[in-house]
Design a protein around this motif. Structure first.
Motif, PDB file in Angstrom:
ATOM      1  N   TYR A  82       9.780  -1.364 -23.138  1.00 32.25           N
ATOM      2  CA  TYR A  82      11.135  -1.830 -22.867  1.00 32.25           C
ATOM      3  C   TYR A  82      11.326  -3.334 -23.092  1.00 32.25           C
ATOM      4  O   TYR A  82      12.358  -3.883 -22.701  1.00 32.25           O
ATOM      5  N   ASP A  83      10.374  -3.980 -23.731  1.00 30.90           N
ATOM      6  CA  ASP A  83      10.488  -5.414 -24.010  1.00 30.90           C
ATOM      7  C   ASP A  83      10.836  -6.188 -22.740  1.00 30.90           C
ATOM      8  O   ASP A  83      11.740  -7.036 -22.723  1.00 30.90           O
ATOM      9  N   LEU A  84      10.128  -5.895 -21.671  1.00 30.03           N
ATOM     10  CA  LEU A  84      10.399  -6.578 -20.409  1.00 30.03           C
ATOM     11  C   LEU A  84       9.802  -7.975 -20.440  1.00 30.03           C
ATOM     12  O   LEU A  84       8.662  -8.168 -20.872  1.00 30.03           O
ATOM     13  N   ILE A  85      10.586  -8.936 -19.982  1.00 32.01           N
ATOM     14  CA  ILE A  85      10.132 -10.323 -19.936  1.00 32.01           C
ATOM     15  C   ILE A  85       9.753 -10.665 -18.502  1.00 32.01           C
ATOM     16  O   ILE A  85      10.519 -10.424 -17.568  1.00 32.01           O
ATOM     17  N   PHE A  86       8.564 -11.247 -18.337  1.00 31.51           N
ATOM     18  CA  PHE A  86       8.095 -11.672 -17.019  1.00 31.51           C
ATOM     19  C   PHE A  86       7.779 -13.158 -17.113  1.00 31.51           C
ATOM     20  O   PHE A  86       6.980 -13.576 -17.941  1.00 31.51           O
ATOM     21  N   LYS A  91       3.528 -12.886 -11.653  1.00 36.56           N
ATOM     22  CA  LYS A  91       2.323 -12.133 -11.972  1.00 36.56           C
ATOM     23  C   LYS A  91       1.830 -11.471 -10.694  1.00 36.56           C
ATOM     24  O   LYS A  91       1.910 -12.032  -9.613  1.00 36.56           O
ATOM     25  N   ALA A  92       1.311 -10.280 -10.819  1.00 39.00           N
ATOM     26  CA  ALA A  92       0.881  -9.565  -9.615  1.00 39.00           C
ATOM     27  C   ALA A  92      -0.166  -8.525  -9.975  1.00 39.00           C
ATOM     28  O   ALA A  92      -0.301  -8.125 -11.132  1.00 39.00           O
ATOM     29  N   GLN A  93      -0.914  -8.116  -8.970  1.00 37.54           N
ATOM     30  CA  GLN A  93      -1.854  -7.007  -9.090  1.00 37.54           C
ATOM     31  C   GLN A  93      -1.284  -5.841  -8.294  1.00 37.54           C
ATOM     32  O   GLN A  93      -0.659  -6.037  -7.250  1.00 37.54           O
ATOM     33  N   PHE A  94      -1.518  -4.636  -8.778  1.00 38.25           N
ATOM     34  CA  PHE A  94      -0.914  -3.465  -8.158  1.00 38.25           C
ATOM     35  C   PHE A  94      -1.999  -2.530  -7.640  1.00 38.25           C
ATOM     36  O   PHE A  94      -2.795  -2.010  -8.407  1.00 38.25           O
ATOM     37  N   ALA A  95      -1.989  -2.325  -6.333  1.00 39.02           N
ATOM     38  CA  ALA A  95      -2.964  -1.428  -5.732  1.00 39.02           C
ATOM     39  C   ALA A  95      -2.541   0.025  -5.883  1.00 39.02           C
ATOM     40  O   ALA A  95      -3.367   0.925  -5.871  1.00 39.02           O
ATOM     41  N   ASN A  96      -1.224   0.255  -6.039  1.00 41.12           N
ATOM     42  CA  ASN A  96      -0.733   1.621  -6.147  1.00 41.12           C
ATOM     43  C   ASN A  96       0.622   1.621  -6.852  1.00 41.12           C
ATOM     44  O   ASN A  96       1.177   0.566  -7.159  1.00 41.12           O
ATOM     45  N   LYS A 220      23.419 -13.319 -25.279  1.00 43.24           N
ATOM     46  CA  LYS A 220      22.076 -12.854 -25.620  1.00 43.24           C
ATOM     47  C   LYS A 220      21.098 -12.967 -24.452  1.00 43.24           C
ATOM     48  O   LYS A 220      20.094 -12.261 -24.400  1.00 43.24           O
ATOM     49  N   HIS A 221      21.398 -13.856 -23.489  1.00 48.02           N
ATOM     50  CA  HIS A 221      20.525 -13.995 -22.324  1.00 48.02           C
ATOM     51  C   HIS A 221      20.615 -12.791 -21.393  1.00 48.02           C
ATOM     52  O   HIS A 221      19.829 -12.674 -20.451  1.00 48.02           O
ATOM     53  N   TYR A 222      21.561 -11.891 -21.635  1.00 40.59           N
ATOM     54  CA  TYR A 222      21.669 -10.654 -20.854  1.00 40.59           C
ATOM     55  C   TYR A 222      20.691  -9.589 -21.350  1.00 40.59           C
ATOM     56  O   TYR A 222      20.427  -8.624 -20.639  1.00 40.59           O
ATOM     57  N   LYS A 223      20.196  -9.741 -22.540  1.00 39.94           N
ATOM     58  CA  LYS A 223      19.421  -8.677 -23.179  1.00 39.94           C
ATOM     59  C   LYS A 223      18.218  -8.264 -22.347  1.00 39.94           C
ATOM     60  O   LYS A 223      17.986  -7.061 -22.114  1.00 39.94           O
ATOM     61  N   HIS A 224      17.400  -9.222 -21.896  1.00 39.96           N
ATOM     62  CA  HIS A 224      16.172  -8.850 -21.178  1.00 39.96           C
ATOM     63  C   HIS A 224      16.484  -8.241 -19.817  1.00 39.96           C
ATOM     64  O   HIS A 224      15.745  -7.391 -19.323  1.00 39.96           O
ATOM     65  N   ILE A 225      17.615  -8.631 -19.190  1.00 36.11           N
ATOM     66  CA  ILE A 225      18.007  -8.014 -17.922  1.00 36.11           C
ATOM     67  C   ILE A 225      18.494  -6.591 -18.159  1.00 36.11           C
ATOM     68  O   ILE A 225      18.175  -5.668 -17.399  1.00 36.11           O
ATOM     69  N   HIS A 226      19.243  -6.379 -19.224  1.00 35.84           N
ATOM     70  CA  HIS A 226      19.694  -5.029 -19.572  1.00 35.84           C
ATOM     71  C   HIS A 226      18.522  -4.120 -19.922  1.00 35.84           C
ATOM     72  O   HIS A 226      18.605  -2.900 -19.738  1.00 35.84           O
TER      73      HIS A 226
END
Length: 382
Positions: A82-86, A91-96, A220-226
């Motif tokens: 989904y071309d997600l921008i972080f 940044k995070a680690q996921f236990a579940n 265009k700055h809406y793109k990553h939120i959409h």
């Protein structure tokens, strides 16, 4: 009975004693995600999971379904698909899986707040209103036919406002998430963010609505939120309408994610002389009455090169129905075919059907980078 039942995808529980209210809720609200069957001796119930992962909160009883691959790899698949921008501080680690779902909502909320600080995008919208004075274009016909209503003039005029599709998409997504998220702190953040959209209409939004947005230098700055909004609507088990009762039905459908990931991988990584079509609409018969939709058809220039069907199942058996379905695709496209499973699901092999190769292939989802390279290289060499 333990208050939490933990399962993997395509898993089943031991025999359980379920209260009637728990049973009713499972059957009424979660029938697509979980199956409940009676034990052989009729003395209890067995809960079976499928490709949906997440947490099912039945008030004082929870069912947690974890993915069969590492949660970190699920995150990579989502980000890529989904071309997600972080941003660098997110940044995070996921236990579940619950931590991952909460994290995605939190990042979405933070990015919407960044957007609010810059100012919501506005545009001219054609408005139809009855006014006591003339404005814009008037409905002359109505003035002639209904002279007794002259004190109110039917006018059409352009109004500069934030109540546009770009913002309606975000508001609808916030409204859904704030009713499904269980983390109180994240839910409060969503509620706080939502108040900045008071001037925006709340209406049902579909993935097709998001695809209609035309991005320019102004929006265009809406793109990553959409992209986040599209992911929530397309992959999450959020399927109720505005105003319905909260049932914490916030789940990730891994089968759809797998198909989305493989499709984007092939589109982006195959050489330019290949064209990848997802869900290509074809017909088996001469009169176009029997339609078929292969998951992926790869064209070399204009000629079909390979047809692929992604298979994300719990069974390690290749069913005859899968073979028959692929044989129909291969017959129509006059090319070789691939049934693509996650690694460790099935053994790779090859069948010959009417002189064409049907390959049983796998992709390693536990080692995404190497698995992707191996698949791309094999398709080019096939």
């Amino acid at each position: 009975m333990d208050n939490t039942l933990k399962l993997k995808e395509y898993d089943e529980s031991n025999k359980l004693q379920l209260r009637q209210d728990h049973l009713d809720l499972l059957l009424a609200k979660f029938d697509n995600q979980l199956k409940v069957k009676s034990a052989i001796d009729r003395s209890g119930y067995i809960i079976c999971s499928n490709s949906y992962v997440g947490v099912y909160d039945l008030d004082d009883f929870k069912i947690v379904v974890e993915p069969k691959i590492d949660t970190a790899n699920v995150f990579k698949m989502l980000s890529y698909s989904y071309d997600l921008i972080f941003w660098h501080d997110e940044k995070a680690q996921f236990a579940n899986i619950q931590e991952l779902l909460d994290y995605l909502v939190l990042v979405f909320c933070n990015q919407v707040n960044r957007l609010i600080k810059k100012g919501l995008h506005a545009d001219y919208v054609l408005v139809n209103d009855k006014l006591s004075y003339a404005k814009g274009r008037m409905n002359v016909r109505e003035l002639v036919e209904k002279p007794w209503e002259k004190h109110k003039i039917d006018c059409y005029y352009d109004n500069y406002q934030v109540d546009i599709l770009e913002n309606q998409i975000i508001k609808f997504t916030i409204d859904l998430l704030k009713r499904y998220i269980q983390n109180n702190w994240i839910r409060r953040s969503l509620l706080n963010t939502n108040r900045y959209f008071d001037s925006v209409s709340l209406r049902p939004i579909t993935v097709e609505d998001i695809d209609q947005v035309q991005y320019t230098t102004l929006n265009k700055h809406y793109k990553h939120i959409h992209n986040f909004c599209k992911m929530f609507l397309e992959l999450m088990g959020i399927n109720e309408q505005i105003g319905e009762t909260l049932f914490n039905q916030f789940h990730l459908e891994m089968n759809n994610l797998y198909e989305k990931y493989v499709g984007k991988l092939l589109k982006e990584e195959l050489p330019n002389n290949y064209c990848v079509i997802l869900q290509d609409k074809l017909h088996l018969d001469e009169y176009d009455q029997i339609s078929i939709r292969p998951d992926i058809v790869i064209y070399n220039d204009v000629k079909p090169y390979l047809v692929i069907d992604t298979k994300y199942k719990g069974s390690k058996d290749i069913t005859n129905n899968d073979i028959y379905q692929m044989a129909a695709y291969m017959s129509k496209t006059k090319t070789d075919g691939v049934l693509l499973y996650p690694a460790q699901e099935v053994a790779e092999t090859e069948y010959i059907i009417n002189g064409r190769s049907l390959n049983i292939k796998t992709i390693d989802l536990q080692n995404l980078d190497d698995g992707a390279k191996d698949l791309i290289n094999w398709i080019i060499k096939v």
